[in-house]
Every structure is written in C-alpha cells, then in structure tokens.
Design an enzyme around this catalytic site. Structure first.
Site, PDB file in Angstrom:
ATOM      1  N   SER A  16       1.189  -1.350   0.043  1.00  0.00           N
ATOM      2  CA  SER A  16      -0.101   0.220  -0.144  1.00  0.00           C
ATOM      3  C   SER A  16       0.573   1.346  -0.091  1.00  0.00           C
ATOM      4  O   SER A  16       0.273   1.776  -0.543  1.00  0.00           O
ATOM      5  CB  SER A  16      -1.169   0.168   1.225  1.00  0.00           C
ATOM      6  OG  SER A  16      -1.257  -0.820   0.875  1.00  0.00           O
ATOM      7  N   LYS A  63      -9.237  -5.715  10.801  1.00  0.00           N
ATOM      8  CA  LYS A  63     -10.558  -4.455  10.380  1.00  0.00           C
ATOM      9  C   LYS A  63     -11.304  -4.469  11.001  1.00  0.00           C
ATOM     10  O   LYS A  63     -13.437  -3.884  10.909  1.00  0.00           O
ATOM     11  CB  LYS A  63     -11.014  -5.677   9.334  1.00  0.00           C
ATOM     12  CG  LYS A  63      -9.916  -5.067   8.333  1.00  0.00           C
ATOM     13  CD  LYS A  63     -10.073  -5.714   6.340  1.00  0.00           C
ATOM     14  CE  LYS A  63      -8.812  -5.547   6.253  1.00  0.00           C
ATOM     15  NZ  LYS A  63      -8.695  -6.386   4.822  1.00  0.00           N
ATOM     16  N   ASP A  99     -12.808  -2.646   0.014  1.00  0.00           N
ATOM     17  CA  ASP A  99     -12.351  -4.748   0.347  1.00  0.00           C
ATOM     18  C   ASP A  99     -13.073  -4.692  -1.398  1.00  0.00           C
ATOM     19  O   ASP A  99     -12.649  -5.650  -2.141  1.00  0.00           O
ATOM     20  CB  ASP A  99     -12.357  -5.168   1.033  1.00  0.00           C
ATOM     21  CG  ASP A  99     -10.959  -5.320   1.872  1.00  0.00           C
ATOM     22  OD1 ASP A  99      -9.785  -4.991   0.862  1.00  0.00           O
ATOM     23  OD2 ASP A  99     -10.766  -5.329   2.747  1.00  0.00           O
ATOM     24  N   ALA A 121     -13.606 -17.445   7.171  1.00  0.00           N
ATOM     25  CA  ALA A 121     -15.344 -17.017   7.726  1.00  0.00           C
ATOM     26  C   ALA A 121     -14.339 -15.490   8.151  1.00  0.00           C
ATOM     27  O   ALA A 121     -14.976 -14.631   9.501  1.00  0.00           O
ATOM     28  CB  ALA A 121     -15.104 -17.323   8.771  1.00  0.00           C
ATOM     29  N   TYR A 208      -1.444 -11.732  -2.108  1.00  0.00           N
ATOM     30  CA  TYR A 208      -0.866 -11.018  -3.116  1.00  0.00           C
ATOM     31  C   TYR A 208       1.064 -11.215  -2.848  1.00  0.00           C
ATOM     32  O   TYR A 208       1.829 -11.478  -1.379  1.00  0.00           O
ATOM     33  CB  TYR A 208      -1.107 -10.046  -3.460  1.00  0.00           C
ATOM     34  CG  TYR A 208      -0.724  -8.864  -2.712  1.00  0.00           C
ATOM     35  CD1 TYR A 208      -2.403  -8.688  -1.445  1.00  0.00           C
ATOM     36  CD2 TYR A 208       0.086  -7.647  -2.791  1.00  0.00           C
ATOM     37  CE1 TYR A 208      -1.729  -7.850  -0.675  1.00  0.00           C
ATOM     38  CE2 TYR A 208       0.899  -7.023  -1.871  1.00  0.00           C
ATOM     39  CZ  TYR A 208      -0.367  -7.267   0.060  1.00  0.00           C
ATOM     40  OH  TYR A 208      -0.207  -5.864   0.303  1.00  0.00           O
TER      41      TYR A 208
END
Ligand code: NDP
Length: 263
Positions: A16, A63, A99, A121, A208
């Site tokens: 990022s 998050k 996202d 999950a 990634y």
C-alpha cells in the site's frame, strides 16, 4: 503535507505505501503514505490521531477493531461491520470498506459465475460474501473452526467446517484465509481441497505477491486463477479516491497506482 498510513500485524509485506505514494507523486499531491506495525487493535484510534493522520488503511487482523474504533461508519462497511479505510474528517474517525468492490473489479474477467465457495470466515470473507449475495450469487463458506460461521449462517449462506464439507462443484473458489500468507499451509486439508479445485472453473486468492499453496494447486489443475494483486489495486483505487476527496477520477488514480506494480 498530509500523512497517511496502513495499520497491520504483520504489515512489512504491504504494498500500500508504494501504491499510494505513486499516486501522490504522479498527481502532484502533497502527501506521504507510511506503514504502522500495530499489535493491539484497541489502540488504533489513539495511534491514528497521535500520528496526525489524514487517513489510513487497515489490514489483517485489525479490520473489525477499526469498525469499533470509528465515530461514524459509512456505506457497505456499516452493513458488514468491517472497515479497511479510515478518514480523518474534522477530527472524527470515519470508516469505509473498499475491499469487496475491489474484489469484484478483480474477478470481472471471470465469467460466468453463479456459485462461489469462500474459504475462511474473517473480515475479508464477510465483505466478499455480503457483496456476492448482493450480486445474486449462490454462496457457501468453508472455515476450519465453527466460531465465526454463525455470522454467515444468519445470512442464510451454506456453512461448513472441514469435517462437514461435501464435494460439490463451484464456479469460483476464493481463498480469504491467511493460510499461505506467512507460512506454507493450505487453507483446508489438501485431500478435501484438491477435488473441490479440480471441479471448479476459477480460483482467486486474496493473498498477493506470492504463489500460495492454494494457488499452486489451482495452477496444477490448469484453473484460470489470480492472486490478490488486482483486488489490492481495486481496493486501493477506491481508498485513494476517498483520501483525495474525489478530486481525481478512478481511471486517473488507477493509471498512476498501476505504475507501482512495476517496481
Ligand atoms: P482475519 O484474521 O479476519 O480472518 C482469517 C481467516 O483465516 C479466519 O477464517 C481463520 O480461521 C482463517 N485461517 C487463518 N489461518 C488459517 C490456516 N492456517 N488454515 C486455515 N484457515 C486459516 O483475516 P482477513 O479476512 O482480514 O484477511 C485474510 C487474508 O486476506 C490475509 O491474508 C490478507 O492479507 C488478505 N487480504 C488481501 C487483500 C487484498 O487487497 N489483496 C484485502 C484484504 C485481505 P479461524 O476462524 O478458524 O481462525
């Protein structure tokens, strides 16, 4: 100069800072983006304001803590209780989630898709599953433990653990677990996973920058597959648009952000 950051644990792998600094540099925005290794998600808000940040992204495992930290949560993030983008709006912490739309952007070339198996999950699974339901897809969730499946059961989604998962064909299998991120593990036992992959058409990993064991298995079975780089790009473009208060359109941001993927 405005300062932005990504919070995570681990966070050293995050691309990022490169992505957002590339946008700031090429669009001549007086801003800088850094990374913050945060162990305790409960300290997110105080750290954000202590660093005088204008905005931030949040990655694994904070998050859901980010959602709780916000003074106000807007849009899709409110529905799912998961925040990956924070904005300092006049001293108030405002939360968003980019996202899920980032992931839809990534899988746009995968057509047709009617059924999806989501592995994991956690926060990313919550975002994607809600978005898939909104898109009218038939969704199943497979997780290694029971605890987090109740949320998905309440959405009316078929939920399984490794012990209860039947073999059935899916158009798309998505790995949203962190298995393979900093280890070499499969997101489910290979004897369960391999026939599921063999019977699907497309595979996508949220991770990634590396070929995870999940992606390697997909490639062995000649499946059309991709890692999380396009998802990263998609969510990053939408986050940057919020950071830049929509002063540039998404195409302008994407063009500049993509340059960082060549570095
Ligand atoms: P969470 O911590 O919220 O959830 C992690 C999930 O992974 C849980 O369901 C957990 O299962 C499962 N899990 C963890 N380790 C294993 C393992 N060894 N085997 C099987 N299951 C496991 O994480 P997030 O949802 O925030 O992130 C998940 C991944 O997605 C991360 O790797 C992150 O980097 C990536 N990501 C990538 C993005 C991109 O832009 N490309 C965007 C967002 C996320 P349990 O419930 O049993 O603990």
């Amino acid at each position: 100069m405005k300062l932005f950051a990504i919070f995570g644990d681990p966070v050293a792998h995050s691309r990022s800072p490169l992505m957002h600094n590339s946008v700031f540099e090429h669009l001549h925005v007086n801003a800088c983006y850094t990374r913050v290794h945060l162990h305790n998600g409960a300290r997110l808000k105080e750290t954000f304001f202590a660093l005088k940040l204008s905005g931030a992204n949040v990655t694994v495992p904070h998050k859901e803590a980010a959602f709780k930290a916000c003074d106000e949560v807007r849009g899709f993030a409110k529905k799912i209780g998961v925040v990956n983008t924070l904005i300092n709006e006049n001293g108030k912490l405002i939360g968003y989630n980019t996202d899920a739309d980032g992931f839809l952007y990534a899988i746009a070339p995968f057509q047709p898709i009617q059924s999806v198996l989501v592995l994991g999950a956690g926060g990313t699974a919550k975002a994607l599953v809600n978005k898939f339901i909104d898109e009218g897809l038939n969704v199943s969730v497979l997780n290694r433990s029971h605890g987090r499946l109740d949320y998905f059961k309440a959405l009316g989604v078929a939920t399984y653990t490794w012990e209860s998962m039947p073999q059935q064909p899916f158009d798309l299998i998505v790995n949203t677990t962190s298995a393979g991120l900093s280890d070499n593990e499969y997101p489910a036992p290979v004897e369960l996973l391999e026939p599921l992959i063999a019977a699907c058409n497309f595979c996508a990993d949220a991770i990634y920058g590396k070929v995870t064991p999940f992606l390697a298995l997909a490639q062995q079975h000649h499946k059309v597959s991709k890692d999380g780089a396009d998802m990263l790009l998609g969510q990053g473009v939408l986050a940057a648009s919020l950071f830049l208060e929509h002063a540039f359109n998404n195409e302008q941001i994407e063009t500049q952000m993509k340059k960082s993927f060549l570095l």
